[in-house]
Design an enzyme around this catalytic site. Sequence first.
Site, PDB file in Angstrom:
ATOM      1  N   HIS A  47       0.806  -1.219   0.000  1.00  0.00           N
ATOM      2  CA  HIS A  47       0.000   0.000   0.000  1.00  0.00           C
ATOM      3  C   HIS A  47       0.839   1.267   0.000  1.00  0.00           C
ATOM      4  CE1 HIS A  47       0.345  -0.215   4.540  1.00  0.00           C
ATOM      5  NE2 HIS A  47       0.526   1.077   4.352  1.00  0.00           N
ATOM      6  N   ASP A  76      -0.334  -7.706   1.463  1.00  0.00           N
ATOM      7  CA  ASP A  76       0.114  -6.311   1.420  1.00  0.00           C
ATOM      8  C   ASP A  76       1.644  -6.279   1.544  1.00  0.00           C
ATOM      9  OD1 ASP A  76       0.276  -3.565   1.490  1.00  0.00           O
ATOM     10  OD2 ASP A  76      -0.342  -3.382   3.580  1.00  0.00           O
ATOM     11  N   SER A 129       4.426   1.360   8.439  1.00  0.00           N
ATOM     12  CA  SER A 129       4.052   0.418   7.392  1.00  0.00           C
ATOM     13  C   SER A 129       5.306  -0.038   6.658  1.00  0.00           C
ATOM     14  CB  SER A 129       3.096   1.092   6.403  1.00  0.00           C
ATOM     15  OG  SER A 129       1.875   1.407   7.015  1.00  0.00           O
TER      16      SER A 129
END
Length: 231
Positions: free
Chosen positions: A65, A108, A202
């Site tokens: 992402h 992801d 992330s």
Amino acid sequence: MHCLHKLLLCLLPCLRDIKFATGIIHGEKAPENSMPYMVSVQDNKGQHVCGGFLITEDFVLSSAHCGNSGLTHVVLGNHNLKKADHQKVRIGKKIIPENYQNVGLGNDIMLLQLSEKVRLGHRVQTVQLPPAEIHLKQNQVCQVAGWGKTKTDDNKPVDELMVVDVSVIDKQVCVLLWPSLPANVTCAGGYKTTKGFCQGDSGAPLVCDGLAVGLVSFNYERSFPPHTALL
């Protein structure tokens, strides 16, 4: 390359519910050079966008992402992002699994091929990946690190690398609270913890016993004790 891509899909990517994982909450400063595999993935303005980790001299893993954030280069060997003493390498190619759709459905994960090999040394090292089959134990203590914000109501990131311990959560607990939990997702953060709603940037690795067994994608607050993260 084919083998590396297969191994990439065997990692345990993290889940995310509403907000992208943004930083270390209630952690502490990581000791200098203690995590030489950590990578800051940045845009063309030199701003930190996501975390990542070095797996070979010319490949970095991060979250899929993050791929739409104008990423241009990575910074390695820099505990403090304000210091100029680091290696800066352009991203040559982004590789995202074909079955990735969004963070809530798993997969992801993103492989960044660098435009050149990095120079390995005491400040820049690769981290070992797990075997295809790995079994994490409930309450096993692992670590995540990142340069993200340290308060949920503060958008300002930190300059120095922060780290926090997180405990592996029983998979059945996660499945009960999240029936659609993808099979390749591991939950971590701990029970009734106050160590933040996100345990790392992330793309940063979940490191257990020296192995990068997963990466940070998102957290899920509903039904869990406050600040419990899914990894």
